[in-house]
Design a protein around this motif. Sequence first.
Motif, mmCIF file in Angstrom:
data_model
loop_
_atom_site.group_PDB
_atom_site.id
_atom_site.type_symbol
_atom_site.label_atom_id
_atom_site.label_comp_id
_atom_site.label_asym_id
_atom_site.label_seq_id
_atom_site.Cartn_x
_atom_site.Cartn_y
_atom_site.Cartn_z
ATOM 1 N N MET A 53 4.834 14.987 -14.631
ATOM 2 C CA MET A 53 4.449 16.026 -15.514
ATOM 3 C C MET A 53 4.645 15.478 -17.022
ATOM 4 S SD MET A 53 6.400 19.443 -16.635
ATOM 5 C CE MET A 53 7.623 18.805 -17.929
ATOM 6 N N HIS A 54 3.539 15.714 -17.903
ATOM 7 C CA HIS A 54 3.519 15.166 -19.282
ATOM 8 C C HIS A 54 4.003 15.916 -19.998
ATOM 9 C CE1 HIS A 54 0.498 12.300 -18.425
ATOM 10 N NE2 HIS A 54 -0.084 12.863 -17.744
ATOM 11 N N ASP A 55 4.634 15.511 -21.080
ATOM 12 C CA ASP A 55 5.347 16.489 -22.218
ATOM 13 C C ASP A 55 4.289 16.992 -23.158
ATOM 14 O OD1 ASP A 55 7.882 16.486 -21.771
ATOM 15 O OD2 ASP A 55 8.420 14.661 -22.966
ATOM 16 N N ILE A 56 4.563 17.841 -24.025
ATOM 17 C CA ILE A 56 3.504 18.515 -24.812
ATOM 18 C C ILE A 56 2.961 17.558 -25.610
ATOM 19 C CG2 ILE A 56 3.273 20.030 -26.851
ATOM 20 C CD1 ILE A 56 2.361 21.528 -24.300
ATOM 21 N N VAL A 57 3.907 16.656 -26.369
ATOM 22 C CA VAL A 57 3.565 15.484 -26.839
ATOM 23 C C VAL A 57 4.356 14.269 -26.119
ATOM 24 C CG1 VAL A 57 3.663 14.224 -29.049
ATOM 25 C CG2 VAL A 57 3.350 16.504 -29.345
ATOM 26 N N ARG A 58 3.585 13.640 -25.761
ATOM 27 C CA ARG A 58 4.174 12.041 -24.944
ATOM 28 C C ARG A 58 5.548 11.532 -25.713
ATOM 29 N NH1 ARG A 58 1.414 9.935 -21.008
ATOM 30 N NH2 ARG A 58 -0.469 10.678 -21.786
ATOM 31 N N GLY A 59 6.788 11.634 -25.290
ATOM 32 C CA GLY A 59 7.747 10.695 -25.698
ATOM 33 C C GLY A 59 8.595 11.713 -26.734
ATOM 34 N N SER A 60 8.217 13.084 -26.859
ATOM 35 C CA SER A 60 8.892 13.832 -27.973
ATOM 36 C C SER A 60 9.974 15.041 -27.361
ATOM 37 C CB SER A 60 8.000 14.860 -28.459
ATOM 38 O OG SER A 60 7.343 16.138 -27.308
ATOM 39 N N HIS A 61 10.780 14.211 -26.445
ATOM 40 C CA HIS A 61 11.747 14.956 -25.796
ATOM 41 C C HIS A 61 12.969 15.089 -26.740
ATOM 42 C CE1 HIS A 61 12.616 10.595 -25.265
ATOM 43 N NE2 HIS A 61 13.907 10.744 -25.509
ATOM 44 N N MET A 62 12.881 14.471 -28.046
ATOM 45 C CA MET A 62 13.856 14.844 -28.995
ATOM 46 C C MET A 62 13.658 16.271 -29.742
ATOM 47 S SD MET A 62 16.040 12.083 -28.681
ATOM 48 C CE MET A 62 16.864 12.311 -30.187
ATOM 49 N N ILE A 63 12.709 16.878 -29.417
ATOM 50 C CA ILE A 63 12.265 17.901 -29.915
ATOM 51 C C ILE A 63 12.625 19.163 -29.198
ATOM 52 C CG2 ILE A 63 10.600 19.479 -31.085
ATOM 53 C CD1 ILE A 63 9.002 16.792 -32.134
ATOM 54 N N ASP A 64 13.076 20.204 -29.808
ATOM 55 C CA ASP A 64 13.463 21.446 -28.747
ATOM 56 C C ASP A 64 12.406 21.683 -27.831
ATOM 57 O OD1 ASP A 64 13.759 24.129 -27.756
ATOM 58 O OD2 ASP A 64 15.230 24.365 -29.313
ATOM 59 N N GLY A 65 12.549 21.778 -26.576
ATOM 60 C CA GLY A 65 11.490 21.850 -25.611
ATOM 61 C C GLY A 65 10.723 23.255 -25.784
ATOM 62 N N ARG A 66 11.516 24.350 -26.415
ATOM 63 C CA ARG A 66 10.868 25.547 -26.545
ATOM 64 C C ARG A 66 9.911 25.619 -27.763
ATOM 65 N NH1 ARG A 66 16.706 28.862 -27.460
ATOM 66 N NH2 ARG A 66 16.716 27.034 -28.825
ATOM 67 N N LEU A 67 9.894 25.002 -28.649
ATOM 68 C CA LEU A 67 8.772 24.552 -29.599
ATOM 69 C C LEU A 67 7.429 24.068 -28.587
ATOM 70 C CD1 LEU A 67 10.320 23.093 -32.558
ATOM 71 C CD2 LEU A 67 9.684 25.419 -32.217
ATOM 72 N N LYS A 68 7.749 23.100 -27.962
ATOM 73 C CA LYS A 68 6.592 22.703 -27.090
ATOM 74 C C LYS A 68 5.940 23.785 -26.294
ATOM 75 C CE LYS A 68 8.911 18.586 -26.290
ATOM 76 N NZ LYS A 68 9.598 17.515 -25.320
ATOM 77 N N THR A 69 6.746 24.864 -25.670
ATOM 78 C CA THR A 69 6.249 26.065 -25.063
ATOM 79 C C THR A 69 5.433 26.852 -25.940
ATOM 80 O OG1 THR A 69 8.155 25.712 -23.527
ATOM 81 C CG2 THR A 69 7.276 27.883 -23.537
ATOM 82 N N LEU A 70 6.137 27.129 -27.081
ATOM 83 C CA LEU A 70 5.428 27.845 -28.133
ATOM 84 C C LEU A 70 4.029 27.382 -28.396
ATOM 85 C CD1 LEU A 70 5.498 30.581 -29.914
ATOM 86 C CD2 LEU A 70 6.525 29.026 -31.758
ATOM 87 N N ARG A 71 4.243 26.115 -28.509
ATOM 88 C CA ARG A 71 2.657 25.412 -28.957
ATOM 89 C C ARG A 71 1.785 25.593 -27.917
ATOM 90 N NH1 ARG A 71 2.449 19.717 -31.009
ATOM 91 N NH2 ARG A 71 1.319 20.265 -32.948
ATOM 92 N N ALA A 72 2.215 25.260 -26.543
ATOM 93 C CA ALA A 72 1.391 25.667 -25.411
ATOM 94 C C ALA A 72 0.721 26.794 -25.446
ATOM 95 C CB ALA A 72 2.216 25.212 -24.007
ATOM 96 N N LEU A 73 1.662 27.954 -25.720
ATOM 97 C CA LEU A 73 1.162 29.451 -25.515
ATOM 98 C C LEU A 73 0.007 29.651 -26.700
ATOM 99 C CD1 LEU A 73 1.281 32.286 -24.698
ATOM 100 C CD2 LEU A 73 3.280 32.606 -26.315
ATOM 101 N N SER A 74 0.259 28.941 -27.716
ATOM 102 C CA SER A 74 -0.659 29.129 -28.963
ATOM 103 C C SER A 74 -2.080 28.370 -28.394
ATOM 104 C CB SER A 74 -0.068 28.542 -30.026
ATOM 105 O OG SER A 74 -1.035 28.452 -31.122
ATOM 106 N N ALA A 75 -1.745 27.229 -27.614
ATOM 107 C CA ALA A 75 -2.995 26.696 -27.299
ATOM 108 C C ALA A 75 -3.769 27.100 -26.229
ATOM 109 C CB ALA A 75 -2.661 25.079 -27.083
ATOM 110 N N THR A 76 -3.293 27.877 -25.314
ATOM 111 C CA THR A 76 -3.914 28.424 -24.141
ATOM 112 C C THR A 76 -3.995 29.794 -24.285
ATOM 113 O OG1 THR A 76 -1.941 28.843 -22.980
ATOM 114 C CG2 THR A 76 -2.723 26.651 -22.606
ATOM 115 N N GLY A 77 -3.287 30.432 -25.140
ATOM 116 C CA GLY A 77 -3.669 31.763 -25.218
ATOM 117 C C GLY A 77 -2.801 32.803 -24.229
ATOM 118 N N THR A 78 -2.487 32.719 -23.208
ATOM 119 C CA THR A 78 -1.510 33.404 -22.153
ATOM 120 C C THR A 78 -0.395 32.603 -21.619
ATOM 121 O OG1 THR A 78 -2.636 32.820 -20.223
ATOM 122 C CG2 THR A 78 -3.801 34.615 -21.491
#
Length: 315
Positions: free
Chosen positions: A1-26
């Motif tokens: 599985m790819h991270d939202i930003v490759r190598g960005s595991h130091m950032i709160d994963g929930r921010l990645k989830t929020l970005r994914a929701l913003s990018a995909t819409g649902t």
Amino acid sequence: MHDIVRGSHMIDGRLKTLRALSATGTVTAAAETLHLTPSTVSQQLRQLQADLGVTLLEPDGRRVRLTAAAHTLLHHSDVLFAHWEQAEADLEAHREERAGSIRISAVASALSRLVAPAAALLAQQYPALTVEIGEDPEEDRIRLLLTGRADIVVTIPAADAPSPDDEAVEQHVLLEEPQDLLVPAKHPAAGEEAVELGAFAEERWLRAGDPRDQHQLLLSACSAAGFVPRITHNAVDWFAVSALVSHGLGICLIPRLVPVPAGHDVVRVPLTGDVRPTRRVVAFIRRGSHERRTVNRCLTALRSAAGAWSAGHDC
């Protein structure tokens, strides 16, 4: 599985989830992108808003809508991810040379004329570097970039493309590509060295290529030339477009990157005069990643391929 930003595991994963929701819409689409279940995505976002003490999502029918607080958080997360990309680039200077990998998503014409030669050049210069290339015709390529499934996207910006000052992505123009006129071999214009677009106001036209960018370019060019094109047929695949032109069913604009298929009785005629439409071929990357070794090497190879192609095609 790819991270939202490759190598960005130091950032709160929930921010990645929020970005994914913003990018995909649902929530469902975000879950598919992240290889999670929808319930896990919803749980992460509930935990995030509870920890922050703000409401991030509001019901919108069967879907959810991002609140003003969510957009504020996304703005800061864009900056955070950009800084992380820069940090990764800076840290590479302290690591031993390593192979690395990069994934490029590109529209077909740019893939064949720019990305493939660039990948061949990279293979010569950095044989240990793994390059993965995809056309991804059914995907939103900018979404691929933002969700980490692509590191570089080479495309023609449509009306809804990110602006040059977008906080999440940055743009690198590879070339300004002229448009030519594609006509049947027996057309009176087929023997001309160059023609003016305005002379074809009474012709039947095809809606050719991707309607999100190529057709919009046709409409704006014809408007500048003083007419509205009479559209008769449409096709996306350029082989099919060429077949329609070959059989006298209409004429069209064709990007210079696109080769004229062999075996069709068509002629490519350059445009001259005041209206000479072009389309911009752009490499999109995540903001802050341009100094990462693999991204920088790939951008350099893409510029080299674009320069070589332009030198040989009067661009």
